[in-house]
Write a protein that holds these residues in place. Structure first.
Motif, mmCIF file in Angstrom:
data_model
loop_
_atom_site.group_PDB
_atom_site.id
_atom_site.type_symbol
_atom_site.label_atom_id
_atom_site.label_comp_id
_atom_site.label_asym_id
_atom_site.label_seq_id
_atom_site.Cartn_x
_atom_site.Cartn_y
_atom_site.Cartn_z
ATOM 1 N N ASP A 70 6.357 -5.696 -4.569
ATOM 2 C CA ASP A 70 7.239 -5.287 -5.734
ATOM 3 C C ASP A 70 6.380 -5.416 -6.981
ATOM 4 N N ILE A 113 4.753 5.924 -5.250
ATOM 5 C CA ILE A 113 4.952 6.077 -3.463
ATOM 6 C C ILE A 113 6.277 7.216 -3.690
ATOM 7 N N GLU A 148 0.474 -1.413 -8.817
ATOM 8 C CA GLU A 148 -0.281 -1.949 -7.669
ATOM 9 C C GLU A 148 -1.123 -0.899 -7.043
ATOM 10 N N ASP A 193 -1.613 0.691 -4.470
ATOM 11 C CA ASP A 193 -0.941 0.793 -3.397
ATOM 12 C C ASP A 193 -1.868 1.670 -2.136
ATOM 13 N N GLY A 196 6.752 4.071 -8.949
ATOM 14 C CA GLY A 196 6.969 5.437 -8.933
ATOM 15 C C GLY A 196 5.894 6.233 -7.954
HETATM 16 N N1 GLU Z 1 3.938 0.076 -6.480
HETATM 17 C C1 GLU Z 1 4.982 0.945 -5.778
HETATM 18 C C2 GLU Z 1 5.052 2.281 -6.471
HETATM 19 O O1 GLU Z 1 4.526 2.551 -7.542
HETATM 20 C C3 GLU Z 1 6.430 0.113 -6.321
HETATM 21 C C4 GLU Z 1 6.995 -1.116 -5.962
HETATM 22 C C5 GLU Z 1 8.285 -1.296 -6.261
HETATM 23 O O2 GLU Z 1 8.994 -0.406 -6.113
HETATM 24 O O3 GLU Z 1 8.295 -2.281 -6.967
HETATM 25 O O4 GLU Z 1 5.751 3.099 -5.706
#
Ligand code: GLU
Length: 380
Positions: free
Chosen positions: A156, A61, A143, A145, A59
């Protein structure tokens, strides 16, 4: 006797729950706090019942793009990294708000690929996660990111969640999705698509089915969920894909809600030990006194006080052989210290470690989860 349909959450103590962006974040880029409150209610119930929970949540991003006014589809990597930074702080805050209502502490952990693929880093992440669970906190993991670039990221959170499940030796991984499991074809475009309740073996046919369905907000889709199931089930962790696109999704699953179950192969402890027993690259030796041998046979970790001699050249996270006082190899494990540090710590009581090393070290030489004993078959 045939197995009951559905999935028994009750029968699994340590649970990793993966939450996708499409469940938590609306198309407007705002967190769906009502949905999150429902999830937190479910988590609190399980937590109160003695389960240990870890959440892997996407979430950042999606949330951060909205905050910074970034168009995700056209954004460059740096923009997405910036979005993740702005989004993650809000994401973590939302979890703390929702869990805090129940008196539960959320604890943020941001991982990079290296943290699960490199054994030294793996021990660090595992140590911290284990301690958080002992404190009854709920780790909220994503992650990292902001520093991960294309070449060095999971990309992912399905696979990240599977690696986390493997890391903490979870009993079950629950992938909350916008669909209630795996279908023989894409249910959105094919009315003949049949729901698959249980997958015994992840073969080419299963992988092909997964290729048919895709959710459009998250980067996962079914293919990465099946890859996640493969990683987790091989680590002894049952995996479930169930719908998160409803209120109180864990409650619904526990009440027999429709899902796809991938049954674990063995238990997490047995799988970890099998892996350890099969590692070819052994870097060193620890000779133990009789007290340490007895402690290991009783299922405890190896403490520095029980080590009388260190040989070989190894780093933290490498595999070492464990020798009894007669020089027989009784097992092996992952060293928590390098050969040089281990040498300084031989015979040392845990409370003296800091003085000997000049910094605060770990209390064990080999953790019991990272240890396999030959012949006796005890330790686990
Ligand atoms: N780590 C990414 C985020 O928090 C999402 C990855 C995914 O959609 O699996 O936006």
């Amino acid at each position: 006797m045939s197995r009951p349909a559905g999935f028994s959450i009750e029968a699994h103590r340590r649970l990793v729950v993966k939450v996708g962006s499409s469940l938590l974040v609306g198309r407007d880029g705002l967190i769906d706090t009502a949905w999150l409150r429902g999830l937190a209610d479910d988590i609190a119930l399980l937590h109160g019942g003695g389960h240990e929970l870890l959440v892997v949540s996407s979430g950042s991003i999606a949330i951060g793009s909205n905050v910074l006014g970034i168009d995700k589809r056209r954004a460059r990597l740096e923009d997405l990294q910036a979005a993740a930074a702005a989004g993650q702080v809000r994401l973590a805050h939302a979890y703390q708000d929702a869990l805090g209502v129940h008196g539960i502490d959320a604890a943020q952990i941001l991982l990079t690929l290296e943290d699960t693929e490199n054994r030294r880093r793996f021990l660090n992440a595992r140590g911290t996660l284990g301690r958080l669970l002992e404190h009854r906190a709920v780790p909220v993991i994503n992650e990292n990111d902001t520093v991960a670039t294309e070449e060095i990221r999971y990309g992912d959170n399905d696979r990240l969640a599977a690696r986390v499940a493997q890391l903490v030796m979870a009993d079950a991984l629950i992938l909350l999705s916008d669909v209630d499991g795996l279908y023989s074809a894409d249910p959105a475009s094919n009315s003949e698509a049949g729901h698959i309740a249980e997958v015994a073996v992840i073969d080419a046919a299963v992988v092909a089915m997964a290729g048919e369905t895709r959710s459009d907000i998250g980067s996962g889709g079914m293919a990465t969920k099946v890859q996640a199931a493969r990683i987790a089930t091989h680590a002894g962790c049952s995996t479930v894909i169930s719908s998160g696109a409803i209120d109180r999704p864990l409650h619904a699953l526990a009440a027999g809600g429709r899902c796809t179950v991938f049954r674990a192969k063995g238990t997490p402890a047995a799988r970890r030990k099998q892996w350890l027993a099969g590692v070819l690259e052994v870097r060193g030796e620890l000779s133990l006194d009789q007290g340490a041998v007895a402690a290991l046979e009783a299922g405890n970790s190896l403490l520095p006080v029980g080590v009388v001699r260190v040989a070989g050249s190894f780093r933290r996270g490498d595999v070492v052989t464990l020798l009894d006082p007669a020089g027989r190899e009784i097992g092996r494990g992952l060293a928590e210290y390098s050969d040089e540090e281990a040498g300084r710590l031989t015979g040392c009581r845990s409370e003296q470690i800091e003085k000997k090393l000049g910094y605060r070290g770990r209390s064990v030489m080999v953790h019991r989860d990272d240890l396999v004993l030959f012949e006796s078959g005890v330790a686990g």
